[in-house]
Write a protein that holds these residues in place. Structure first.
Motif, short mmCIF file in Angstrom:
data_model
loop_
_atom_site.label_atom_id
_atom_site.label_comp_id
_atom_site.label_asym_id
_atom_site.label_seq_id
_atom_site.Cartn_x
_atom_site.Cartn_y
_atom_site.Cartn_z
N ARG A 8 38.57 50.50 43.92
CA ARG A 8 39.54 50.06 42.92
C ARG A 8 39.33 48.57 42.70
NH1 ARG A 8 43.59 53.79 45.65
NH2 ARG A 8 43.46 55.60 44.30
N LEU A 9 39.25 48.20 41.42
CA LEU A 9 39.06 46.79 41.10
C LEU A 9 39.71 46.48 39.77
CD1 LEU A 9 36.50 47.03 38.90
CD2 LEU A 9 35.28 47.40 41.01
N LYS A 10 39.76 45.19 39.43
CA LYS A 10 40.34 44.75 38.16
C LYS A 10 39.34 43.88 37.43
CE LYS A 10 45.29 44.90 38.95
NZ LYS A 10 46.55 44.19 38.81
N ILE A 11 39.23 44.15 36.15
CA ILE A 11 38.40 43.33 35.26
C ILE A 11 39.26 43.03 34.04
CG2 ILE A 11 36.34 43.24 33.81
CD1 ILE A 11 34.96 45.09 35.82
N GLY A 12 39.42 41.77 33.74
CA GLY A 12 40.26 41.38 32.61
C GLY A 12 41.70 41.82 32.78
N GLY A 13 42.14 41.91 34.02
CA GLY A 13 43.51 42.32 34.30
C GLY A 13 43.73 43.82 34.23
N MET A 14 42.71 44.58 33.89
CA MET A 14 42.83 46.05 33.78
C MET A 14 42.27 46.70 35.05
SD MET A 14 44.27 46.57 30.87
CE MET A 14 44.05 48.32 30.76
N PRO A 15 43.01 47.69 35.57
CA PRO A 15 42.54 48.37 36.79
C PRO A 15 41.46 49.42 36.45
CG PRO A 15 44.65 49.27 36.12
CD PRO A 15 44.33 48.14 35.16
N TYR A 16 40.48 49.51 37.31
CA TYR A 16 39.41 50.50 37.18
C TYR A 16 39.13 51.07 38.56
CZ TYR A 16 38.54 48.31 32.66
OH TYR A 16 38.68 47.82 31.39
N ALA A 32 33.71 40.73 40.09
CA ALA A 32 34.15 39.34 39.99
C ALA A 32 33.29 38.59 38.96
CB ALA A 32 34.06 38.65 41.34
N GLU A 33 32.00 38.87 38.97
CA GLU A 33 31.10 38.23 38.01
C GLU A 33 31.45 38.64 36.57
OE1 GLU A 33 26.36 38.43 36.94
OE2 GLU A 33 26.94 38.69 39.03
N ILE A 34 31.69 39.93 36.37
CA ILE A 34 32.06 40.42 35.04
C ILE A 34 33.41 39.86 34.61
CG2 ILE A 34 32.66 42.49 33.71
CD1 ILE A 34 30.54 43.97 35.49
N ASP A 35 34.36 39.86 35.53
CA ASP A 35 35.69 39.34 35.22
C ASP A 35 35.61 37.87 34.81
OD1 ASP A 35 38.60 39.79 35.13
OD2 ASP A 35 38.65 38.34 36.78
N VAL A 41 34.79 34.35 27.90
CA VAL A 41 34.73 34.75 26.48
C VAL A 41 36.13 34.67 25.88
CG1 VAL A 41 34.34 36.70 24.90
CG2 VAL A 41 32.67 36.18 26.69
N LEU A 42 37.12 35.18 26.59
CA LEU A 42 38.49 35.15 26.09
C LEU A 42 39.04 33.73 25.98
CD1 LEU A 42 40.01 38.26 27.91
CD2 LEU A 42 39.48 38.03 25.46
N ASP A 43 38.64 32.84 26.89
CA ASP A 43 39.07 31.44 26.82
C ASP A 43 38.51 30.76 25.57
OD1 ASP A 43 40.51 31.66 29.16
OD2 ASP A 43 39.02 30.64 30.42
N ARG A 44 37.26 31.10 25.22
CA ARG A 44 36.63 30.49 24.04
C ARG A 44 37.14 31.12 22.74
NH1 ARG A 44 32.05 31.12 27.29
NH2 ARG A 44 31.34 32.86 26.00
N ASN A 45 37.56 32.41 22.83
CA ASN A 45 37.99 33.15 21.64
C ASN A 45 39.29 33.89 21.97
OD1 ASN A 45 35.41 32.82 19.99
ND2 ASN A 45 34.64 33.72 21.88
N CYS A 57 30.23 40.63 26.50
CA CYS A 57 29.63 40.46 27.82
C CYS A 57 28.50 41.47 28.05
CB CYS A 57 30.69 40.62 28.92
SG CYS A 57 31.83 39.22 29.00
N ILE A 58 28.74 42.70 27.63
CA ILE A 58 27.70 43.73 27.77
C ILE A 58 26.46 43.34 26.98
CG2 ILE A 58 27.08 46.11 27.15
CD1 ILE A 58 30.03 46.83 27.84
#
Length: 130
Positions: A8-16, A32-35, A41-45, A57-58
């Motif tokens: 279980r992990l979180k990326i962008g605040g969403m659980p996966y 952690a790298e993807i997050d 990206v979200l900070d810039r846009n 990111c993909i």
């Protein structure tokens, strides 16, 4: 049989929840790298959705992967060329060693013949003195 880990992990605040045979620590490092990339990206846009940020990111990771594969292919080609050059150089060195050995033998024979001629000339000189 490989053990499948459910992580279980979180990326962008969403659980996966990820099912994988990879070690848990490795998967957390990837997440952690993807997050971090998604957050950048979200900070810039700020108007982008999480899905849009993930797609960007993909795309970036796919581009990096393709370029890395191309670099690896280029390095493999270079290495193949270097190995072929080394093989040719080894063959040439062997041929030169053989040639050097042949020339040493010829030189030895020529020296032996010269010594024989010198002895014969010396003997001839001794006969003439008598």
């Amino acid at each position: 049989m490989e053990i499948i880990n459910k992580i279980r992990l979180k990326i962008g605040g969403m659980p996966y929840t990820i099912s994988t045979t990879e070690p848990e620590e490795y998967v957390y490092e990837l997440a952690a790298e993807i997050d971090k990339a998604v957050e950048a990206v979200l900070d810039r846009n700020p108007s982008l959705s999480l899905n849009d940020a993930l797609v960007l990111c993909i795309m970036d990771y796919a581009d990096s992967r393709r370029k890395s594969e191309q670099n690896a292919d280029h390095i493999r080609e270079q290495l193949t060329g270097y190995l072929e050059d080394a093989a040719r150089a080894r063959i040439e060195a062997d041929e030169l060693r053989s040639e050097a050995a042949r020339l040493r033998r010829e030189l030895g024979m020529a020296r032996g013949q010269n010594r024989q001629k010198d002895r014969e000339a010396a003997a001839e000189g001794e006969k003439e003195k008598r």
